[in-house]
Design an enzyme around this catalytic site. Structure first.
Site, short mmCIF file in Angstrom:
data_model
loop_
_atom_site.label_atom_id
_atom_site.label_comp_id
_atom_site.label_asym_id
_atom_site.label_seq_id
_atom_site.Cartn_x
_atom_site.Cartn_y
_atom_site.Cartn_z
N HIS A 39 -6.28 -6.79 -11.54
CA HIS A 39 -5.30 -7.29 -12.51
C HIS A 39 -3.88 -7.10 -12.00
O HIS A 39 -3.06 -8.02 -12.06
CB HIS A 39 -5.48 -6.56 -13.85
CG HIS A 39 -4.34 -6.79 -14.79
ND1 HIS A 39 -4.18 -7.96 -15.50
CD2 HIS A 39 -3.28 -5.98 -15.13
CE1 HIS A 39 -3.07 -7.88 -16.24
NE2 HIS A 39 -2.52 -6.69 -16.03
N CYS B 193 -3.57 -13.71 -19.46
CA CYS B 193 -3.71 -13.52 -18.02
C CYS B 193 -5.03 -14.14 -17.57
O CYS B 193 -6.07 -13.95 -18.21
CB CYS B 193 -3.68 -12.04 -17.67
SG CYS B 193 -3.93 -11.68 -15.90
N ASP C 225 7.47 -5.04 -0.22
CA ASP C 225 6.16 -4.41 -0.14
C ASP C 225 6.20 -3.09 -0.87
O ASP C 225 7.23 -2.43 -0.92
CB ASP C 225 5.72 -4.19 1.32
CG ASP C 225 6.38 -2.98 1.97
OD1 ASP C 225 5.86 -1.86 1.79
OD2 ASP C 225 7.41 -3.14 2.64
N CYS D 92 -6.58 -13.57 -14.62
CA CYS D 92 -7.25 -12.84 -13.54
C CYS D 92 -8.70 -12.58 -13.93
O CYS D 92 -9.09 -12.65 -15.10
CB CYS D 92 -6.52 -11.53 -13.22
SG CYS D 92 -6.83 -10.17 -14.39
N CYS E 265 -9.13 -9.82 -16.69
CA CYS E 265 -8.80 -10.20 -18.06
C CYS E 265 -9.73 -11.27 -18.62
O CYS E 265 -9.96 -11.33 -19.83
CB CYS E 265 -7.35 -10.68 -18.13
SG CYS E 265 -6.13 -9.34 -17.95
N ASP F 19 4.00 -2.48 9.96
CA ASP F 19 5.25 -1.75 10.15
C ASP F 19 5.15 -0.92 11.42
O ASP F 19 4.11 -0.85 12.05
CB ASP F 19 5.59 -0.89 8.93
CG ASP F 19 4.52 0.11 8.59
OD1 ASP F 19 3.63 0.34 9.43
OD2 ASP F 19 4.57 0.67 7.49
#
Length: 409
Positions: free
Chosen positions: A378, A347, A306, A349, A352, A108
């Site tokens: 996560h 999940c 974002d 990930c 998890c 940015d």
């Protein structure tokens, strides 16, 4: 009402290294599925851009971000110009090499941070929150640019449209953003109109400086420039600013500035812009990206979001949980002390698959740094899964049903 003729800045050709293709449009809304090409890879949209503000995702490595199936991240011009300095980053190969991230990146302009930190409470007001004012660091805004004090040592600094582009050139991200003035919610319409006009003039200067550098980073990689829509909460100003960006040779469009005093008004302000943006350019919503916000923004035509929230809330023990109240769980709560289950059943990930709620609760209570890191992993994975689900739902017309599963009634 349109915003003047473009200045003589030459023909900006973003070439074959950049592109945006709309693959599918939702017949019931402005939502769309797209493909955004950059020199460091192609991402599918809608998508979420994670905030590596100071060239780091707090508590999570680039490898862990990749393992959580992250496509794109961003870093912040304002913070990196203060520390370590753009010249240092350039000397070390640009942001991609500096931080070990090989995927698409955005920086940015630094404008939001200058004005949010400078006005104290403006950051909260821009995003519809209210808090106690903080110390001001902004000292002066003029046609030339913004003067402000470093939050590290109080030294005087200056950022203009030209220096913002030059810093972003040295940082070397794929996607860069024009400098703008972010007005807070509490200012009146006249100030908002004057500020918007200033941002448009700064946008023209950003384009001219970008063209002067050939649209290339300091290490010889091509870059693409986004223009920003301002105009506060006023429909005519938002339309004028959207038409300004549409009439200039920006690669993409970003929706910024004050978005109102509530979630509902925020969505109304975004809706004011969308009929007038360039239809063939990617549209980014700056600084907004909660789960409910994603569904609302996608329907309005937003392609990328974002927000610092996924990792910020993790540092306070909150794990994203689709369908839970507020779409999150407070793992510091005593009810998780002996819970053997994963954060989110089903999940996939790394967190998890391996660790229980009870273990994460222990880490948080013990003050172990691993706790926020595992919850951040996560939360990142959840946001990436959300965006994949949204793209799939748009393709098969099931977005409403998907939202009912993700967002608590």
């Amino acid at each position: 009402m349109t915003a003047g003729a473009p200045p003589a800045i030459g023909n900006l050709d973003y070439g074959a290294r950049f592109g945006f293709d709309v693959l599918h449009r939702d017949p019931a809304s402005r939502a769309r599925v797209g493909r955004l090409r950059t020199p460091h890879g192609t991402i599918e949209t809608p998508n979420f851009i994670f905030c590596a503000t100071k060239a780091s995702i707090k508590g999570v490595s680039p490898q862990q971000m990749r393992e959580a199936r992250t496509d794109i991240i961003l870093s912040n011009t304002y913070h990196l110009m203060i520390q370590p300095g753009a010249d240092v980053v350039a000397a070390l190969g640009g942001l991609h090499r500096f931080m070990g991230w090989d995927g698409p990146m955005l920086t940015d302009s630094g404008g939001f941070q200058i004005f949010s930190m400078g006005h104290g409470s403006v950051a909260d007001e821009i995003k519809g929150r209210r808090s106690q004012p903080r110390e001001r660091t902004l000292t002066r805004v003029s046609e030339k640019g913004a003067e402000f004090r470093s939050y590290l040592d109080g030294s005087k600094l200056f950022l203009s449209p030209e220096t913002s582009i030059d810093i972003q050139r040295k940082l070397g991200a794929d996607l860069v953003v024009q400098l703008d003035e972010c007005t807070p919610f509490h200012v009146d319409r006249d100030y908002t109109a004057r500020s918007m006009a200033l941002s448009h003039r700064w946008g023209d200067r950003s384009l001219a400086e970008f063209a002067r550098g050939g649209g290339m980073s300091a290490n010889g990689e091509p870059q693409a420039l986004y223009g920003i829509i301002q105009g506060g909460v006023y429909p005519d100003l938002r339309r004028e600013s959207a038409e300004y960006t549409r009439g200039r040779p920006f690669f993409g469009t970003a929706v910024g500035g004050s978005l109102g005093a509530s979630k509902e008004q925020m969505y109304e302000v975004v809706a004011m812009c969308m009929p007038y943006v360039h239809p063939d350019r990617p549209v980014h919503l700056l600084g907004i990206g909660g789960i409910a916000d994603v569904f609302a923004g996608v329907r309005l035509g937003i392609d990328t979001f974002d927000c610092v929230s996924p990792t910020r809330i993790a540092r306070h023990g909150w794990a994203l949980a689709p369908g839970a109240p507020g779409e999150r769980l407070n793992l510091r709560n005593a009810r998780f002390r002996s819970d053997p289950g994963p954060v989110e059943p089903g999940c996939d990930c790394a967190t998890c698959r391996t660790w229980s709620r009870g273990y994460l609760h222990h880490l948080l209570r013990a003050g172990e740094l691993l706790g926020p890191t595992l919850i951040s992993i996560h939360n990142v994975a959840v946001m990436n899964r959300l965006m994949r689900d949204v793209r799939a739902a748009l393709a098969d017309g099931t977005l409403d049903a998907l939202e009912a599963r993700w967002v608590a009634a």
